[in-house]
Scaffold this active site. Structure first.
Site, PDB file in Angstrom:
ATOM      1  N   HIS A   8     -93.030  23.791 -14.627  1.00 47.76           N
ATOM      2  CA  HIS A   8     -92.514  22.627 -13.907  1.00 47.76           C
ATOM      3  C   HIS A   8     -93.275  22.342 -12.619  1.00 47.76           C
ATOM      4  O   HIS A   8     -93.263  21.218 -12.131  1.00 47.76           O
ATOM      5  CB  HIS A   8     -91.026  22.802 -13.593  1.00 47.76           C
ATOM      6  CG  HIS A   8     -90.159  22.622 -14.794  1.00 47.76           C
ATOM      7  ND1 HIS A   8     -89.897  23.647 -15.670  1.00 47.76           N
ATOM      8  CD2 HIS A   8     -89.522  21.537 -15.278  1.00 47.76           C
ATOM      9  CE1 HIS A   8     -89.117  23.194 -16.642  1.00 47.76           C
ATOM     10  NE2 HIS A   8     -88.881  21.918 -16.445  1.00 47.76           N
ATOM     11  N   GLY A   9     -93.884  23.356 -12.031  1.00 37.65           N
ATOM     12  CA  GLY A   9     -94.604  23.096 -10.795  1.00 37.65           C
ATOM     13  C   GLY A   9     -95.277  24.339 -10.271  1.00 37.65           C
ATOM     14  O   GLY A   9     -94.860  25.465 -10.569  1.00 37.65           O
TER      15      GLY A   9
END
Lengths: 475, 360
Positions: free
Chosen positions: A325-326
């Site tokens: 996600h990041g």
């Protein structure tokens, strides 16, 4: 190009008109391919080349895997595909993150090294299209699907604009067969697609951006201690914002695909009605959780090597899922929290052994509420820019305010908005938990469908659109 | 094995309803509701106007040529500078780059760093917001506009141009008062006694054209509810927020003081850069009056920031109170001139601008 933009409205109307006017299926596919690259290139044209390179490489590697004469060669080609795809993702998305951590590690050993910061643009949706493309070589390797002979079809499968930049992660094995023959439209399919697009836009523009985003941004952007009410409101607001934002995008994507005659699977199934964490992951971002299950958890051994190994596998999968996600440790911690919750749930299930009381209404209600509360707790780490912000918010949620006085940041109207929208969201998910939106609409009187559709459209127009990007674009 | 050359077996269900009729009804109802709402808001006094967003600003920034005359600053420069009059007086139509509620220093810096620019900058200097430190909203507003100018995508541009066409025809596309969010904000809900809520921005009281010229609407010019809402909204907006409770007051004030001190030096440096390339910069203090004047004069007396910026930068300044022909204007809502007065004010300002710009 954003779904919630005037450009997309015009673009989609033009594509639809041209698409359904053309008779030749080949011409229609060419149109969709060109439209998909325009959709992507309208953000940053040079990155369309990267998208094409990724697709072309996996097309070639898929053919090599299928043609390989030995298992060893098949494996080598598959590893090449995984390495190249993940290297590209790693360079663009994790380059600076890795360098920063490298610097930090060296500093622990007394080495002062300052790595140059690369000013790298993150290609929008790279995590999604890399997985679209990678799923093909992995499925060819697993012999789940045969390689396609058409580069055009494969590049279209990876770049199909409704799902290109923010999912669902549509596997080539699910999409390529739909490119073989021209799709027909079932009765009502086109209109149902339009209604789903309206619903998705309503979720994004009205509920996520207008009703909840400011509250979440204010709370997570504040640098000091907060009152418990404000901290909870901010976290609940974010739980709703991220659902409406991402589920809204998926709903739009499914609707747009339906209008073009394609069928994409559900990406969300009323996740906030989940009873337990494995149930949550069967309902939240289904295309990612099944991707990670099939291509990571099972290859790691899954449940096959005993409960301890299964628990370790789960933690690895959720850790990587978090980082997907990041590029920040906060995302990894978010994934690990879910991993721990899943492991605990397995332990509890092993102890209770499906006893009758675990299926009682009250038990399920309490477990459902606990699931939602724990998911919200994990969202704090997902949304917070750093651990000190997360710690401050968690402390405030627990009523622990170091200075004794927390700030009351939110207007009462914002608290009401959060209460009404999140209350409505939870009730709706509970009511729809074991059914589908299609089943519910089928039972609705037509006047009610008309009224709800009109209200959603009216609210979208009244909101006047502010062009907020979808949260998942950054992933 | 499932094959990419076989047919896919997953088919989404479609509810069995008379969809064509439903879509027709939805279209008709939405169209009727939109027309009714348009008629209603026009009866309330709204007209079609352009939204002053970062895209419109970026459009104008894109038209700046090396020798352009550029107006920067806060809303007073937007309301009080008549572009037609300036064009007649200065021989060139200025590019309006002032932004409502903004600190224009980042824009001055942007022009200073644009090596090709050697034109003229007419800058409104409202010290309270010119000196806003980087995290403050007035500073961020300019930063956002510049970011949009530098990084607009093709899709954002086309959405903007389609949006402009719609805004030019539809009155209810008014982002001050008539968005769903703004309408909800009118609900009579009282805030908690200890709530730290920033004061609301002013309601709709001006129309904007494509050149970003702001015209105050009649309802705000004449005494009444709207004028009261606008003018009584200024004092809270012009009152700096209290230091945050989680930072020691002395440390916070020291940080702000340091940022303000740096702004004087940075402003002077930016002005000198432009002047070194043959460009000109002139600062203007536009009219303001009523209790707002008392508040501003007390917080930032003329002998303070205004004089210091002129002195350190070496740029000429025009302070409206210094000239009887500029001093007599009354701002209906204490901060901006009415549309007719803005034309007259600009006429009277032109000779002073010419004189200031003639100064080496």
């Amino acid at each position: 190009m954003l779904f919630n933009s005037l450009t997309f409205v015009v673009f989609f109307a033009l594509v639809l008109s041209a698409y359904w006017t053309m008779r030749s299926w080949t011409a229609r596919k060419n149109l969709l391919l060109v439209a998909s690259y325009i959709f992507y290139g309208a953000w940053n044209p040079p990155f369309a080349l990267l998208l094409f390179a990724t697709s072309a490489l996996d097309f070639y590697l898929g053919a090599r895997i299928a043609a390989a004469g030995s298992p060893r060669a098949r494996r080598a080609w598959m590893i090449t595909s995984v390495t190249v795809n993940l290297s590209s993702l790693g360079f663009f998305k994790y380059g600076n993150f890795l360098l920063t951590n490298f610097e930090w590690t060296l500093s622990k050993y007394g080495v002062a090294y300052h790595a140059p910061q690369f000013d790298v643009f993150l290609p929008i949706g790279i995590s999604f299209y890399t997985f679209h493309s990678l799923s093909y070589t992995l499925d060819v390797y697993r012999k789940v699907c045969e390689p396609t002979k058409s580069l055009r079809d494969f590049t279209l499968a990876v770049s199909f604009f409704p799902q290109l930049v923010a999912g669902p992660i549509v596997r080539a094995a699910d999409f390529l067969p739909q490119l073989v023959t021209a799709p027909g439209l079932k009765r009502g399919q086109f209109y149902w697609g339009l209604l789903l697009m309206t619903l998705g836009m309503f979720e994004k523009i009205v509920l996520a951006d207008t009703m909840l985003a400011d509250t979440a941004d204010t709370v997570f952007g504040y640098g000091g201690p907060l009152q418990a009410l404000d901290a909870w409101a901010g976290v609940l607001a974010f739980s709703g914002q991220i659902f409406f934002d991402f589920a809204g995008y998926s709903t739009c994507a499914i609707g747009a695909a339906l209008c073009l005659g394609f069928h994409l699977k559900d990406n969300f199934r009323f996740p906030y009605a989940a009873v337990g964490f494995s149930d949550f992951w069967r309902r939240w971002h289904i295309s990612l959780s099944t991707f990670l299950r099939d291509f990571l958890y099972i290859p790691l051994g899954g449940n096959r090597s005993g409960p301890v190994r299964a628990a370790i596998n789960l933690m690895i999968v959720m850790f990587i899922g978090g980082l997907w996600h990041g590029a920040a440790w906060t995302f990894a911690v978010w994934g690990l929290i879910h991993g721990v919750l899943l492991v605990i749930e397995r332990l509890v299930k092993a102890v209770t052994k499906d006893a009758a009381w675990t299926e009682a209404f009250m038990t399920r209600l309490l477990v459902g509420l606990f699931t939602y509360a724990a998911v919200c707790f994990a969202w704090v780490f997902f949304r917070a820019a750093d651990f000190s912000t997360a710690a401050r918010i968690v402390s405030a949620m627990a009523g622990r305010i170091p200075s004794g006085v927390g700030a009351a940041l939110l207007p009462t109207l914002s608290l009401w908005k959060v209460g009404v929208v999140i209350g409505g969201l939870l009730l709706a998910h509970r009511a729809l938990r074991d059914t589908s939106i299609e089943a519910v609409v089928t039972r609705m009187p037509r006047w009610l469908v008309t009224a709800l559709w009109t209200l959603m459209l009216g609210a979208i127009i009244l909101t006047q659109g502010n062009g907020h990007a979808f949260i998942y674009f950054q992933f | 094995m499932p094959s990419s050359t076989s047919n896919f077996d997953f088919v989404r269900p479609v509810p069995d309803l008379p969809w064509r009729g439903i879509l027709l009804a939805v279209t008709l109802l939405t169209a009727v509701a939109a027309v009714a709402w348009e008629i209603r808001v026009r009866a309330w006094g709204y007209v079609a106007t352009y939204t002053d967003d970062s895209d419109l600003w970026a459009d104008r920034r894109g038209t700046v040529k090396p020798d352009s005359i550029v107006i920067i600053g806060d809303s007073r420069a937007l309301f009080d500078s008549d572009l037609n009059t300036l064009e007649q007086g200065l021989g060139q139509r200025p590019v309006q780059l002032a932004l409502v509620g903004s600190c224009a220093y980042p824009i001055l810096e942007n022009l200073a760093n644009d090596e090709s620019f050697h034109g003229t900058v007419i800058s409104s200097l409202l010290p309270m917001i010119w000196l806003a430190p980087p995290p403050a909203p007035p500073y961020q507003k300019s930063v956002r506009a510049l970011h949009r100018y530098r990084s607009r995508t093709l899709a954002q541009r086309s959405s903007h141009y389609i949006g402009l066409w719609l805004e030019g025809h539809i009155a209810f596309l008014n982002d001050d008062d008539l968005t769903l969010e703004a309408l909800l904000d009118h609900l009579p809900v009282h805030n908690r006694a200890d709530a730290q809520i920033p004061p609301p921005g002013p309601p709709y009281f001006a129309n904007m054209d494509l050149d970003r010229r702001n015209w105050m609407i009649d309802q705000a010019v004449h005494p009444g509810k709207l004028q009261d809402r606008v003018k009584f909204g200024w004092p809270p907006l012009f009152t700096p927020p209290p230091p945050p409770s989680y930072v020691p007051k002395e440390a916070f004030l020291a940080g702000v003081g340091k940022a303000i001190e740096a702004r004087f030096g940075d402003t002077a440096a930016a002005v000198k850069k432009i002047r070194a390339r043959g460009g000109k910069v002139v600062f203007v203090r536009y009219p303001f009056n009523g209790p707002l004047k008392e508040l501003e004069d007390k917080a930032t007396p003329r002998a303070g920031p205004w004089s210091r910026i002129l002195k350190e930068s070496g740029a000429p300044g025009i302070y409206f109170e210094d000239y009887p022909e500029l001093a007599g204007f009354i701002c209906p809502e204490w901060s901006h001139l009415s549309a007719p007065d803005s034309v007259e004010f600009t006429k009277r300002l032109v000779p002073h601008l010419k004189q200031a710009l003639a100064t080496p």
